[in-house]
Enzyme design. Structure first.
Site: not given
Ligand code: NI
Length: 635
Positions: A299, A382
């Site tokens: 990320d 997320y």
């Molecule tokens: Ni997770």
């Protein structure tokens, strides 16, 4: 409080402002004749060296520059330019073999191409979805093997898909199994469509908006008020709070940074850290299903995590007297985008700092408070919150807060999924790990430091341990890089201490700060797997290197489709000396996420992090000097 004055430029470590970014992009474009084939991958402040910083004083001219990474889509070439904030090009270097991270504009182009592809449209229709507009697609790098025939070095992404049955549905409840487009990022061409039938789209909705759930569990108001104002001050990007002084930084790759941490020890300002950041975050997935095994995204290095920083105006992320800081980032097309209220600064009550009731019944108690610098990013499904805490006992804590929505797969009826949790009928959440790597450039009373590993050891019963309960500590100086690749070990209560061998405390011991591991994990991926090679840093919890300005990212500068071996495994093969020198600690930590049904539909915050605590640094607890609370607060 909000809207801290923008554009105040006062210090060499200040993040790049929007005006500076615009000047840098315009400067390099003009100097090199760049056009639309050239994308802007990343712009990072060229941070001055420690000696340059120590020679700089307030009011001196600022000679600021940035490193700008340019991706030539036609030539397939990364170049790095160093450009002054006045727009003057200072250097230009081609980086052979490097590939650019995924950039916003090309991700949008790739999604548009996938949605317009006749094979995708037909495959969706076969599944009863008549409009691609009702499909949510994401662009994911290949975190594992690239399909044969496509592995010729071009930049590729693939597109997991989810159905949006109603405009406000939680799309992650409805994964479209077996269907993915693979897109060449540079040509925008859909180079393959993988279509495997037999995956019913899970139908159980997963609403989470209050308007959908009717959430009605309420408590009475808890007001956080600071009638006399906050106890901290912010001057440009420098924060002063309690006896702490430090600078907030930001970069579009790592996000929130902390610079130049000092503590006023009974009138003497003492240095603790020069720069602290979370230099990488990788999420290996543990389900071998086609929709999951490729999802091992970096990320930080493959997306530029800071690019996805939330504007905290829109939510209720912090309580109390808040100062927000704005940041600016550069998008792939060179456009500069400001993120208002990107960093939140505030204080929190943190329970009792210390207490004792003596044998006479006399009570001394101190309430503790902590200072919080935080930011939150959203990367696809997320959310990651980065929270740095500063405490009144001289300690520092980093806490990652993980929330958002778990990734989902559709189950093939009759098949076993031993590496996923079934969270609704036919809906799977694959096992995965979130592995962070902090880069901690500590300077404990100066730059000449060493690192010591401390284990608690119990000797065998005998003359040295007659009663069997004696134990001692074993201190091992980590002298070279090969000896400084270490694992946590709770069975010996292991921790590491950064000491200054030339500065001793009141009992003649070197002053130090210790790194205390918190909850963490160890990678389940084999080292020889593609992700294991690409994220080789995962296999030690601690690495130590001598400080090198060019060694910033533990999986290398350009992890996108990199074959592996870059970064920490590469640098440390030189086995450099770590004794009494300017050291950098790399601490790897994270969580092993076996999803629970209770992680659905939105995961309650999970935490992972570490503490830095003074260990022989102060002559006594700095908490002793904290005054008792005013009587009105204590009744
Ligand atoms: Ni997770």
């Amino acid at each position: 409080m909000s809207g801290y004055p923008r554009g105040m430029l006062s210090h060499p470590l200040d993040p790049l402002s929007a005006a500076e970014l615009e000047s840098i992009v315009a400067g390099v474009r003009a100097a090199r004749g760049l056009d639309e084939r050239h994308l802007v991958s990343m712009v990072a402040l060229e941070e001055p060296s420690k000696s340059e910083l120590s020679n700089w004083s307030e009011g001196d001219e600022l000679d600021r520059s940035a490193r700008i990474t340019i991706w030539d889509r036609v030539a397939g070439l990364v170049s790095e330019a160093v450009v002054g904030v006045d727009g003057n090009l200072r250097s230009w270097t081609d980086i052979a073999g490097a590939l650019s991270p995924v950039l916003g504009p090309e991700a949008l182009d790739a999604l548009a191409a996938a949605k317009a592809d006749s094979r995708v449209i037909k495959a969706l229709a076969d599944r009863g979805i008549t409009s691609p507009d009702d499909v949510h697609m994401e662009t994911w790098p290949f975190g594992a093997q690239i399909p044969a025939g496509l592995d010729d070095g071009r930049r590729l992404i693939w597109t997991p898909m989810w159905h949006r049955p109603t405009p406000e549905a939680n799309v992650y409840a409805h994964p479209i199994g077996g269907l993915r487009a693979i897109v060449d990022l540079d040509t925008g061409e859909v180079v393959a469509v993988e279509d495997q039938p037999g995956f019913p789209i899970p139908q159980t909705p997963a609403p989470y908006r209050a308007s959908q759930t009717g959430a009605n569990i309420e408590l009475r108001e808890l007001a956080i008020t600071q009638p006399d104002g906050a106890s901290f001050s912010v001057d440009g990007w420098q924060v002063s709070w309690e006896r702490w002084k430090f600078r907030i930084g930001f970069c579009q790759r790592e996000g929130l940074l902390i610079h130049d941490v000092r503590f006023d020890d009974e009138g003497t300002e003492r240095r603790i850290a020069h720069r602290m950041s979370i230099a990488e975050l990788v999420i290996p997935y543990g389900d071998p299903s086609p929709g999951a095994y490729r999802k091992n995204a970096f990320d930080t290095g493959e997306f530029g995590l800071g690019n996805y920083t939330n504007s905290l105006t829109l939510g209720c992320d912090c309580l109390g007297e808040i100062v927000y800081l704005d940041v600016a980032v550069t998008d792939g097309d060179g456009a500069v985008r400001e993120i208002p209220n990107a960093i939140c600064l505030h204080e929190e009550d943190f329970g009792i700092l210390w207490k004792h009731t003596d044998e006479l019944g006399h009570v001394e108690v101190r309430r503790g408070r902590r200072f919080v610098a935080s930011s939150i990013v959203t990367v696809n499904n997320y959310e990651y919150g980065y929270f740095w805490y500063f405490y009144q006992d001289g300690s520092i804590e980093f806490e990652a807060k993980l929330t958002g929505i778990v990734l989902t797969l559709a189950a093939e009826p009759g098949k076993d999924y031993p590496s996923s949790t079934e969270i609704e009928p036919g809906l799977l959440a694959p096992f995965h790990q979130h592995i962070f790597c902090a880069r901690l450039d500590l300077d404990v009373d100066g730059t000449a430091n060493s690192v010591v590993e401390i284990d608690a050891v119990a000797e065998a019963m005998g003359p040295n341990n007659p009663h069997g309960a004696a134990y001692t500590t074993r201190e091992t100086v980590l002298t070279v890089e090969s000896a400084a690749q270490r694992l946590v070990d709770p069975f010996v209560n292991r921790y590491w201490k950064v000491i200054n061998p030339d500065r001793t405390n009141h009992v003649g011991k070197p002053v130090g700060y210790k790194l205390v591991p918190g909850h963490t994990t160890y990678p389940m991926a084999h080292r020889e797997s593609v992700i294991g090679k690409r994220a080789g840093f995962m296999y030690s919890h601690l690495w130590v290197t001598p400080n090198e300005a060019t060694e910033r990212y533990p999986a290398g500068d350009y992890p996108f489709q990199h074959e592996g071996g870059a970064g920490l495994p590469d640098w440390t093969s030189a086995d450099r000396s770590l004794v009494n020198t300017d050291v950098v600690l790399w601490y790897v930590f994270g969580t092993n996420h076996i999803p629970r049904t209770e992680d659905w539909p939105v995961m309650p915050v999970e935490r992972a992090g570490f503490h830095l605590k003074p260990a022989g640094f102060f002559r006594r607890s700095p908490g002793i000097d904290v005054a008792p609370s005013a009587p009105k607060h204590c009744h």
